[in-house]
Design a protein around this motif. Structure first.
Motif, PDB file in Angstrom:
ATOM      1  N   ALA A  23       0.833  -1.204   0.000  1.00  0.00           N
ATOM      2  CA  ALA A  23       0.000   0.000   0.000  1.00  0.00           C
ATOM      3  C   ALA A  23       0.866   1.252   0.000  1.00  0.00           C
ATOM      4  O   ALA A  23       0.582   2.218  -0.720  1.00  0.00           O
ATOM      5  CB  ALA A  23      -0.930  -0.003   1.214  1.00  0.00           C
ATOM      6  N   LEU A  26       3.087   1.245  -3.478  1.00  0.00           N
ATOM      7  CA  LEU A  26       2.290   1.339  -4.699  1.00  0.00           C
ATOM      8  C   LEU A  26       1.716   2.742  -4.855  1.00  0.00           C
ATOM      9  O   LEU A  26       1.512   3.209  -5.980  1.00  0.00           O
ATOM     10  CB  LEU A  26       1.169   0.300  -4.686  1.00  0.00           C
ATOM     11  CG  LEU A  26       1.611  -1.150  -4.911  1.00  0.00           C
ATOM     12  CD1 LEU A  26       0.411  -2.087  -4.890  1.00  0.00           C
ATOM     13  CD2 LEU A  26       2.358  -1.294  -6.227  1.00  0.00           C
ATOM     14  N   VAL A  27       1.441   3.418  -3.739  1.00  0.00           N
ATOM     15  CA  VAL A  27       1.039   4.825  -3.810  1.00  0.00           C
ATOM     16  C   VAL A  27       2.174   5.650  -4.415  1.00  0.00           C
ATOM     17  O   VAL A  27       1.953   6.503  -5.290  1.00  0.00           O
ATOM     18  CB  VAL A  27       0.672   5.368  -2.418  1.00  0.00           C
ATOM     19  CG1 VAL A  27       0.439   6.872  -2.477  1.00  0.00           C
ATOM     20  CG2 VAL A  27      -0.568   4.681  -1.884  1.00  0.00           C
ATOM     21  N   GLU A  30       2.364   4.819  -8.067  1.00  0.00           N
ATOM     22  CA  GLU A  30       1.263   5.434  -8.810  1.00  0.00           C
ATOM     23  C   GLU A  30       1.492   6.927  -9.004  1.00  0.00           C
ATOM     24  O   GLU A  30       1.242   7.472 -10.084  1.00  0.00           O
ATOM     25  CB  GLU A  30      -0.057   5.195  -8.086  1.00  0.00           C
ATOM     26  CG  GLU A  30      -1.239   5.849  -8.766  1.00  0.00           C
ATOM     27  CD  GLU A  30      -2.483   4.993  -8.717  1.00  0.00           C
ATOM     28  OE1 GLU A  30      -3.283   5.095  -9.659  1.00  0.00           O
ATOM     29  OE2 GLU A  30      -2.655   4.244  -7.757  1.00  0.00           O
ATOM     30  N   ARG A 215     -11.237   1.333  -9.389  1.00  0.00           N
ATOM     31  CA  ARG A 215     -10.208   2.067 -10.105  1.00  0.00           C
ATOM     32  C   ARG A 215     -10.801   2.751 -11.330  1.00  0.00           C
ATOM     33  O   ARG A 215     -11.747   2.257 -11.942  1.00  0.00           O
ATOM     34  CB  ARG A 215      -9.113   1.096 -10.574  1.00  0.00           C
ATOM     35  CG  ARG A 215      -8.443   0.355  -9.451  1.00  0.00           C
ATOM     36  CD  ARG A 215      -7.461   1.197  -8.728  1.00  0.00           C
ATOM     37  NE  ARG A 215      -6.349   1.585  -9.595  1.00  0.00           N
ATOM     38  CZ  ARG A 215      -5.315   2.315  -9.208  1.00  0.00           C
ATOM     39  NH1 ARG A 215      -5.255   2.757  -7.977  1.00  0.00           N
ATOM     40  NH2 ARG A 215      -4.346   2.618 -10.046  1.00  0.00           N
ATOM     41  N   TYR A 248      -5.466  -0.709  -2.173  1.00  0.00           N
ATOM     42  CA  TYR A 248      -4.252  -1.204  -2.821  1.00  0.00           C
ATOM     43  C   TYR A 248      -4.015  -2.677  -2.518  1.00  0.00           C
ATOM     44  O   TYR A 248      -3.476  -3.407  -3.355  1.00  0.00           O
ATOM     45  CB  TYR A 248      -3.047  -0.354  -2.407  1.00  0.00           C
ATOM     46  CG  TYR A 248      -2.986   0.933  -3.179  1.00  0.00           C
ATOM     47  CD1 TYR A 248      -2.406   0.990  -4.434  1.00  0.00           C
ATOM     48  CD2 TYR A 248      -3.552   2.103  -2.671  1.00  0.00           C
ATOM     49  CE1 TYR A 248      -2.369   2.163  -5.164  1.00  0.00           C
ATOM     50  CE2 TYR A 248      -3.531   3.285  -3.388  1.00  0.00           C
ATOM     51  CZ  TYR A 248      -2.933   3.306  -4.642  1.00  0.00           C
ATOM     52  OH  TYR A 248      -2.916   4.468  -5.361  1.00  0.00           O
ATOM     53  N   ILE A 290      -0.217  -4.674 -12.063  1.00  0.00           N
ATOM     54  CA  ILE A 290      -0.456  -3.460 -11.279  1.00  0.00           C
ATOM     55  C   ILE A 290      -0.017  -2.229 -12.066  1.00  0.00           C
ATOM     56  O   ILE A 290      -0.688  -1.183 -12.037  1.00  0.00           O
ATOM     57  CB  ILE A 290       0.280  -3.550  -9.928  1.00  0.00           C
ATOM     58  CG1 ILE A 290      -0.374  -4.625  -9.060  1.00  0.00           C
ATOM     59  CG2 ILE A 290       0.254  -2.210  -9.208  1.00  0.00           C
ATOM     60  CD1 ILE A 290       0.399  -4.955  -7.797  1.00  0.00           C
TER      61      ILE A 290
END
Length: 334
Positions: A23, A26-27, A30, A215, A248, A290
């Motif tokens: 989490a 991946l933030v 992103e 999403r 996530y 992802i």
């Protein structure tokens, strides 16, 4: 304390750590990906390439006080973020990352994941209703209707794989897809049923995973121009953080399921690459998926709620039912 109980506690702790780490970073991935797609700077101040930004954001969220709105249902308001995170954590327990790396190999592992995933809708409804905010409530209703609509074709597609493999054991589903890329379930020629519709099954499952994880272009529960921040508008501090982590974590679980059901799990694409550990191939596949999630989010515009529901009820559900019947016919004949 028995060995079994210790193993369960250890598996849950590892699952929580894995979900939290994913989490957080991946933030970061992103934000960096969105910045590159939109030609603007991403996080690049705190640490090299901004790598210290996620832990700093986590400290900031934990340092804030959880404010409960006046008139809210305090019990449900506090329970909703925990309930959102619980299914994601438990689903990691039965996911096999390689032939030997799995917390609990279950004969009904696929059924367990879908059972836990269905309870996530309750968290959204609790969050919207307990907030005593009309925008949060409307968003919760939209999010639940979206989840129900896309769980149906997703589950039907999973049943198609169960028909082909004859099992709901995730490790067995992967084991039947070796030894090369042509034997993965996404390819119709050498797969378990020689089903020419398997590439379409993959697209249906992947589309449903996008919608289930809320999403873009399916993030109608958080349509800022209509519903502000969505069902978690009244949440701050780690209440908001748990919802964010759950989103996530669900992305990772969706990517893991897609990899297991269609992309050969931990098997390498070519036999001579078998010297690389299976867990490396598994992680590589899920992070490629992802990355595709991130690419789609920052490329396509948000659709409308009517278009979103029509896509499921009028297109994906009939297609997935036809694919299920077609697969059953092939298995019966051949």
């Amino acid at each position: 304390m028995s060995t079994t109980l210790l193993n369960i506690i250890f598996a849950v702790v590892v699952a929580i750590a894995f979900a939290a780490l994913n989490a957080a970073y991946l933030v970061w991935a992103e934000r960096r990906g969105a910045a590159r797609i939109q030609r603007r700077p991403g996080p690049n101040i705190n640490g090299p390439f901004g790598l210290f930004q996620p832990p700093l954001d986590g400290v900031k969220l934990m340092a804030k006080q959880l404010m409960i709105p006046g008139g809210a249902d305090k019990v449900l308001f506090v329970a909703a973020p925990v309930l959102a995170m619980f299914p994601a954590i438990m689903s990691f327990v039965t996911i096999p990352f390689s032939q030997s790396i799995v917390a609990r190999n279950m004969d009904v592992g696929l059924l367990m994941i879908f059972a836990f995933a269905s309870s996530g809708s309750m968290a959204l409804l609790f969050a919207g209703w307990s907030s005593r905010n009309k925008y949060a409530m409307m968003s919760a209703v939209r999010s639940v209707s979206q989840a129900v609509a896309y769980e149906i074709p997703m589950l039907i597609t999973a049943i198609t794989i169960v028909l082909m493999t004859g099992t709901m054991n995730l490790m067995e589903i992967v084991n039947q897809q070796g030894p090369s890329i042509l034997h993965w379930n996404i390819f119709p020629v050498f797969g378990s049923s020689h089903n020419l519709l398997m590439p379409f099954s993959f697209l249906i499952f992947f589309t449903c995973t996008l919608a289930e994880t809320n999403r873009a272009p399916f993030d109608l529960g958080e349509a800022e121009s209509e519903l502000v921040a969505g069902f978690h508008i009244e949440y701050g501090s780690m209440g908001f953080g748990l919802f964010f982590m759950a989103e996530y974590a669900n992305i990772v679980i969706g990517s893991c399921l897609t990899t297991i059901l269609f992309l050969g799990g931990w098997h390498p694409p070519l036999p001579f690459l078998g010297f690389i550990p299976g867990v490396v191939w598994f992680l590589l596949k899920i992070y490629i998926l992802i990355a595709t999630f991130i690419w789609i989010r920052w490329t396509f515009p948000r659709t409308t709620i009517y278009g979103l529901l029509n896509l499921s009820w009028k297109i994906l559900i009939p297609l997935s039912l036809f694919n299920l019947l077609f697969t059953a016919g092939l298995l019966k004949v051949f």
